[in-house]
Design a protein around this motif. Structure first.
Motif, short mmCIF file in Angstrom:
data_model
loop_
_atom_site.label_atom_id
_atom_site.label_comp_id
_atom_site.label_asym_id
_atom_site.label_seq_id
_atom_site.Cartn_x
_atom_site.Cartn_y
_atom_site.Cartn_z
N PHE A 99 -1.02 -12.04 2.96
CA PHE A 99 -0.34 -11.83 4.20
C PHE A 99 0.24 -10.16 4.18
N SER A 100 0.33 -9.83 5.56
CA SER A 100 0.65 -8.47 5.98
C SER A 100 2.04 -8.18 5.79
N HIS A 104 6.58 -2.90 4.44
CA HIS A 104 6.19 -2.25 3.34
C HIS A 104 4.92 -1.44 3.43
N GLY A 105 4.46 -1.67 4.53
CA GLY A 105 3.02 -1.06 4.54
C GLY A 105 2.16 -1.58 3.62
N ALA A 106 2.26 -2.80 3.49
CA ALA A 106 1.33 -3.51 2.26
C ALA A 106 0.83 -4.83 2.73
N VAL A 107 0.04 -5.42 1.72
CA VAL A 107 -0.38 -6.56 1.86
C VAL A 107 -0.18 -7.49 0.74
N ASN A 143 0.76 -6.26 -3.27
CA ASN A 143 1.94 -5.52 -4.07
C ASN A 143 2.93 -6.56 -4.35
N VAL A 144 2.66 -8.05 -3.99
CA VAL A 144 3.70 -9.09 -4.25
C VAL A 144 2.75 -10.27 -4.18
#
Length: 179
Positions: A99-100, A104-107, A143-144
């Motif tokens: 998921f986008s 956080h500019g991350a996936v 990242n999570v």
């Protein structure tokens, strides 16, 4: 890389193979975690039915077939894992997807469903599933890994408190316009 079984003392052994994650804990209990294969439908469906029953959600055959088709469609975002006992029998499942995270500019990875058969609980099967999911998150650059659970799912929450950080976010569901 040798993952530690979540919540286990550092003296317990853990082993990883390339095809699947194998977690061995003293005394010798062996769990193999891999993606469901075409021959796993019946066992997967039984586990998914147990998960649905726990949350009191109906599971008609059409739903099972749809979710199974997603798991077997490389173009679909949903992926799955099965944890197998030493005999190769699936005893637990996990469904997850990316998921986008624009803030956080991350996936990240979202763990939609996690279930272990009542007969296999307490033996490390969920640790094996979560360890493999943590590896997948690292492999994919997430990242999570995030999930939700029922407030009254006390046994699962006690495990989750050992392996993840509880957030203070409240979840809302909004139905689409019926028009």
């Amino acid at each position: 890389m040798t993952p530690q079984t979540a919540g286990a003392p550092a003296t317990e052994a853990a082993t990883v193979t390339e095809a699947a994650t194998v977690i061995t804990t003293e005394p010798a209990t062996r769990w193999t975690v891999d993606a469901p294969g075409s021959g796993d439908y019946t066992a997967w469906r039984e586990l998914f039915a147990g998960y649905c029953a726990f949350y009191r959600v109906p599971m008609p055959e059409e739903k099972a077939e749809l979710v199974w088709s997603w798991l077997n469609d490389p173009a679909h975002e949903l992926d799955g894992l099965l944890v197998r006992d030493a005999g190769g029998t699936p005893v637990g499942l996990a469904h997850y997807r990316p998921f986008s995270r624009p803030l956080h500019g991350a996936v990240g990875g979202f763990l939609d469903d996690l279930f272990v058969s009542p007969d296999a609980r307490g033996g490390g099967a969920v640790d094996a599933l979560l360890a493999r999911l943590r590896e997948i998150a690292a492999e994919r650059g997430w990242n999570v890994v995030r999930w939700i659970t029922s407030d009254n799912n006390h046994r699962a929450r006690s495990k989750y408190d050992q392996v993840a950080t509880r957030t203070m976010f409240v979840t809302y569901d909004m139905a689409p316009d019926a028009g």
